[in-house]
Design an enzyme around this catalytic site. Structure first.
Site, PDB file in Angstrom:
ATOM      1  N   SER A 267      -3.161-104.037 -60.862  1.00 50.95           N
ATOM      2  CA  SER A 267      -2.182-104.332 -61.906  1.00 50.95           C
ATOM      3  C   SER A 267      -2.806-105.349 -62.839  1.00 50.95           C
ATOM      4  O   SER A 267      -3.878-105.881 -62.556  1.00 50.95           O
ATOM      5  CB  SER A 267      -0.896-104.892 -61.298  1.00 50.95           C
ATOM      6  OG  SER A 267       0.077-105.141 -62.297  1.00 50.95           O
TER       7      SER A 267
ATOM      8  N   ARG B 204      -5.083 -96.945 -62.500  1.00 47.08           N
ATOM      9  CA  ARG B 204      -3.872 -96.536 -61.789  1.00 47.08           C
ATOM     10  C   ARG B 204      -2.849 -96.043 -62.796  1.00 47.08           C
ATOM     11  O   ARG B 204      -2.732 -96.577 -63.897  1.00 47.08           O
ATOM     12  CB  ARG B 204      -3.288 -97.723 -61.010  1.00 47.08           C
ATOM     13  CG  ARG B 204      -2.104 -97.392 -60.097  1.00 47.08           C
ATOM     14  CD  ARG B 204      -2.523 -96.533 -58.942  1.00 47.08           C
ATOM     15  NE  ARG B 204      -1.497 -96.399 -57.915  1.00 47.08           N
ATOM     16  CZ  ARG B 204      -0.624 -95.386 -57.836  1.00 47.08           C
ATOM     17  NH1 ARG B 204      -0.629 -94.439 -58.758  1.00 47.08           N
ATOM     18  NH2 ARG B 204       0.251 -95.333 -56.861  1.00 47.08           N
TER      19      ARG B 204
ATOM     20  N   THR C 273       6.179-105.815 -60.853  1.00 45.53           N
ATOM     21  CA  THR C 273       6.074-106.422 -59.523  1.00 45.53           C
ATOM     22  C   THR C 273       7.375-107.103 -59.134  1.00 45.53           C
ATOM     23  O   THR C 273       7.839-106.978 -57.993  1.00 45.53           O
ATOM     24  CB  THR C 273       4.913-107.428 -59.484  1.00 45.53           C
ATOM     25  OG1 THR C 273       3.700-106.767 -59.848  1.00 45.53           O
ATOM     26  CG2 THR C 273       4.753-108.026 -58.100  1.00 45.53           C
TER      27      THR C 273
ATOM     28  N   CYS D   8      -9.198 -87.886 -66.295  1.00 52.76           N
ATOM     29  CA  CYS D   8      -9.530 -88.544 -65.028  1.00 52.76           C
ATOM     30  C   CYS D   8     -10.415 -89.758 -65.291  1.00 52.76           C
ATOM     31  O   CYS D   8     -11.451 -89.626 -65.950  1.00 52.76           O
ATOM     32  CB  CYS D   8     -10.244 -87.572 -64.094  1.00 52.76           C
ATOM     33  SG  CYS D   8     -10.854 -88.361 -62.575  1.00 52.76           S
TER      34      CYS D   8
ATOM     35  N   CYS E 226     -12.550 -90.275 -56.260  1.00 50.90           N
ATOM     36  CA  CYS E 226     -11.140 -90.499 -56.615  1.00 50.90           C
ATOM     37  C   CYS E 226     -10.707 -91.935 -56.338  1.00 50.90           C
ATOM     38  O   CYS E 226     -10.890 -92.450 -55.235  1.00 50.90           O
ATOM     39  CB  CYS E 226     -10.261 -89.526 -55.837  1.00 50.90           C
ATOM     40  SG  CYS E 226      -8.501 -89.707 -56.159  1.00 50.90           S
TER      41      CYS E 226
ATOM     42  N   CYS F 137      -5.491 -92.760 -58.613  1.00 54.65           N
ATOM     43  CA  CYS F 137      -4.637 -93.162 -59.735  1.00 54.65           C
ATOM     44  C   CYS F 137      -3.470 -92.210 -59.953  1.00 54.65           C
ATOM     45  O   CYS F 137      -2.480 -92.577 -60.555  1.00 54.65           O
ATOM     46  CB  CYS F 137      -5.461 -93.305 -61.016  1.00 54.65           C
ATOM     47  SG  CYS F 137      -5.974 -91.744 -61.762  1.00 54.65           S
TER      48      CYS F 137
ATOM     49  N   CYS G 298      -4.226 -87.047 -62.545  1.00 53.69           N
ATOM     50  CA  CYS G 298      -4.431 -85.597 -62.587  1.00 53.69           C
ATOM     51  C   CYS G 298      -3.179 -84.850 -62.192  1.00 53.69           C
ATOM     52  O   CYS G 298      -2.813 -83.837 -62.805  1.00 53.69           O
ATOM     53  CB  CYS G 298      -5.598 -85.200 -61.692  1.00 53.69           C
ATOM     54  SG  CYS G 298      -5.433 -85.714 -59.964  1.00 53.69           S
TER      55      CYS G 298
END
Length: 627
Positions: free
Chosen positions: A125, A374, A410, A571, A596, A599, A602
């Protein structure tokens, strides 16, 4: 592994510890066994090519002769509450449950599973933390050593053109005003929450991904099963195959984060999205840099919109100066996944943004030390699903409590976990919970959400994100925010709608102009693969790709033919690439699943909705250190 105490060797703890030992022994045996070779063939335009998808969710094992005779029974254990996901929401729920149990002197078993190898290793984050929920959960968080080391001291907001910066005054009351907030490395904060949960007696099992939702005969949620391990890339069982474990509970909380793969199943199973709009998302890309100490301004928060995105592509940037004992800055770029041009690459837009004179002056002479990405929820109030169902609840970023104008989720995620815990506790500790189903249905959680400050906060800003869907795009949205939010505080008597599914927004490539991106200079901007290397990403290579395709033929026939293969651009980790067939005739999609970073972009943006992200073997994925 986190445990309640060294002596608290529950059935789950013993199982997981034994499983790791047995797996290690079998791995040593396998390393000395003769290599096995697997051949995949399929017809596609008369060409022989590797099969892409081999996962059992697409090709069931009960129809695969290679699985005949394999022991499929799973060890099962029982808890009062099972929590999926060791992020802010899941850990806050676990902590609050054990706090209530301690206050009322009641026994309560809480188990939490997390797919990352360590608590916080998959957490990414910005992050600028609003401490409201933390103040409620731990009023003495400073004395407990919470890693909130950088109070915000300065707020800058800018509109960028290609060469210039237009400063925008940060008026009190605007959502992006950060007075009273803290710049944090969220992975470190989450790890600290894990330590607090452990001290209270929560059983935490990192490295075990929840792969399956289990149901009672009456249709209510029974619990979850962790992932199987020891499956070869072609989908066959290895000698080291181990079945996952079942964790049963009176109530199961799903706090997987944005676009959780189990939450997707629950949406369908219980029709949870019947009365809300489709969720809309963005992708956030982030780097951590060590900069020249002379340019370091601890506590400074910088945000920008505009260049390099055009006015009709939603997005913006952040650059935060941390006070962590060395001149660190966290910087990132967010692109709304409702963009329309298939040639757009969020990663390359991020790299280009760093060359803006206002940004480059901070980074020049510095060193990049971390990278990650992310997806994040952007739908807000209009896209909130029903969050309770028989046997379970959705918490945190899984249903989508992020406050988009604030760029913060958060505090709302933590509060949702706490509200869930407070609704659950009297039910799971009652002698007669008066439930019509075997898995407890606790609608009080949703009722309490609607009475909380989460609901008020999201309702007040509900029109800001969809206001960008106008002819003037970014600028029209900013005018709307200035007039209707700053003056009316979200009390306008209407609610705007989003554009719809992000996957449906791409235009055919023939209708769009290709975007020419500059080559990375290796100083401010970098290539994709060297970036992924900084994420610490690693997966067991010999396992079925967890990026599964419902139909292997669709990427070439539809995505490549109509949209020029957008997955190779959206991606942020180089997972998807189109390569020539070995015959030289045509192309095929190659999935580099080991790259990968989890995140979920895709799964969200694929225009064919043919990609289904599922969990790989536990502990696989990025190894973020305080992102």
């Amino acid at each position: 592994i986190f445990l309640a105490s060294p002596s608290a060797l529950t059935g789950s703890a013993l199982f997981f510890a034994a499983q790791r030992c047995i797996r290690a022994l079998k791995t040593v045996q396998a390393e000395h066994a003769p290599p096995q070779h697997y051949t995949w063939r399929r017809n596609c335009s008369s060409a022989v090519m590797p099969r892409i998808t081999s996962h059992y969710t697409i090709f069931p094992r009960d129809k695969d002769p290679r699985w005949e005779g394999v022991e499929m029974e799973r060890f099962a254990d029982e808890a009062d509450v099972v929590i999926v996901g060791g992020g802010p929401a899941g850990l806050s729920a676990a902590i609050r449950l054990k706090q209530l149990a301690k206050e009322q002197e009641k026994e309560l078993r809480v188990c939490l599973v997390e797919k990352a190898s360590q608590i916080g290793a998959h957490t990414l984050s910005g992050a600028c933390l609003e401490p409201s929920a933390l103040n409620e959960l731990f009023p003495d968080w400073k004395e407990r050593g919470a890693p909130l080391n950088t109070p915000v001291t300065e707020d800058l907001f800018s509109i960028l053109t290609e060469k210039y910066r237009i400063p925008v005054p940060m008026l009190p009351g605007l959502p992006m005003n950060n007075h009273g907030n803290y710049i944090v490395r969220l992975g470190h904060f989450v790890h600290w929450l894990g330590e607090q949960a452990e001290e209270l007696g929560v059983e935490i099992y990192p490295g075990y991904a929840a792969a399956e939702v289990l149901f009672h005969e009456d249709g209510s949620v029974k619990g979850i099963a962790t992932n199987d391990v020891g499956i070869a890339k072609d989908g066959s069982p290895k000698d080291v195959f181990e079945r996952g474990m079942e964790l049963h509970a009176k109530v199961t909380l799903f706090g997987e984060g944005c676009h959780g793969h189990l939450a997707k199943q629950l949406y369908r199973q219980f029709n949870l999205r019947e009365n809300c709009e489709p969720q809309t998302y963005a992708i956030g890309l982030k780097e951590l840099w060590v900069i020249d100490e002379k340019k370091w301004r601890p506590g400074r928060v910088e945000h920008s919109v505009g260049w390099p995105l055009n006015r009709n592509t939603y997005g913006g940037s952040f650059l935060y100066h941390l006070n962590e004992g060395e001149p660190l800055v966290a910087l990132g770029f967010v692109v709304g996944l409702d963009y329309t041009n298939p040639y757009l690459s969020p990663f390359r837009e991020f790299q280009r943004w760093k060359h803006h004179p206002f940004v480059a002056k901070t980074l020049e002479g510095g060193d990049r030390i971390a990278y990650g990405a992310r997806a994040l929820n952007e739908g807000g109030y209009q896209c909130l699903p029903k969050v309770t169902f028989p046997g379970g609840m959705l918490i945190g970023c899984s249903p989508g409590f992020m406050n988009v104008p604030k760029i913060k989720g958060t505090h709302t995620a933590m509060k949702s976990g706490m509200l869930a815990a407070e609704a659950i506790f009297p039910k799971v500790t009652a002698e007669d919970p008066a439930s019509e189903t075997a898995g407890l249905h606790i609608p009080e959680y949703e009722d309490n959400l609607k009475k909380s400050w989460i609901w008020k906060e999201l309702y007040a800003v509900r029109n800001i994100r969809p206001s960008f869907h106008n002819y003037f795009g970014l600028y029209g949205g900013m005018v709307y925010t200035g007039v209707f939010y700053w003056i009316l505080r979200g009390k306008e008597p209407w609610t705007l709608k989003h554009a719809g599914l992000d996957s449906a927004q791409l235009k055919p490539a023939k209708e769009c102009t290709p975007i020419e991106y500059p080559k990375p200079d290796g100083k401010l901007s970098f290539d994709l693969l060297s970036s992924v290397a900084l994420s610490g990403t690693n997966h067991e290579g010999d396992q079925p790709p967890h990026l599964t395709l419902k139909d292997d033929s669709i990427p070439v026939a539809n995505n490549l033919a109509i949209y020029d293969g957008p997955e190779q651009r959206f991606c942020p980790a180089g997972v998807y690439e189109y390569v020539p067939l070995e015959t030289g005739e045509g192309m095929r999609l190659q999935i580099n699943a080991q790259n990968c970073v989890h995140c979920k972009t895709c799964d969200i943006k694929d225009p064919s909705q043919n990609i289904n992200w599922v969990v790989p073997e536990g502990s696989g994925g990025p190894a973020y250190n305080g992102l």
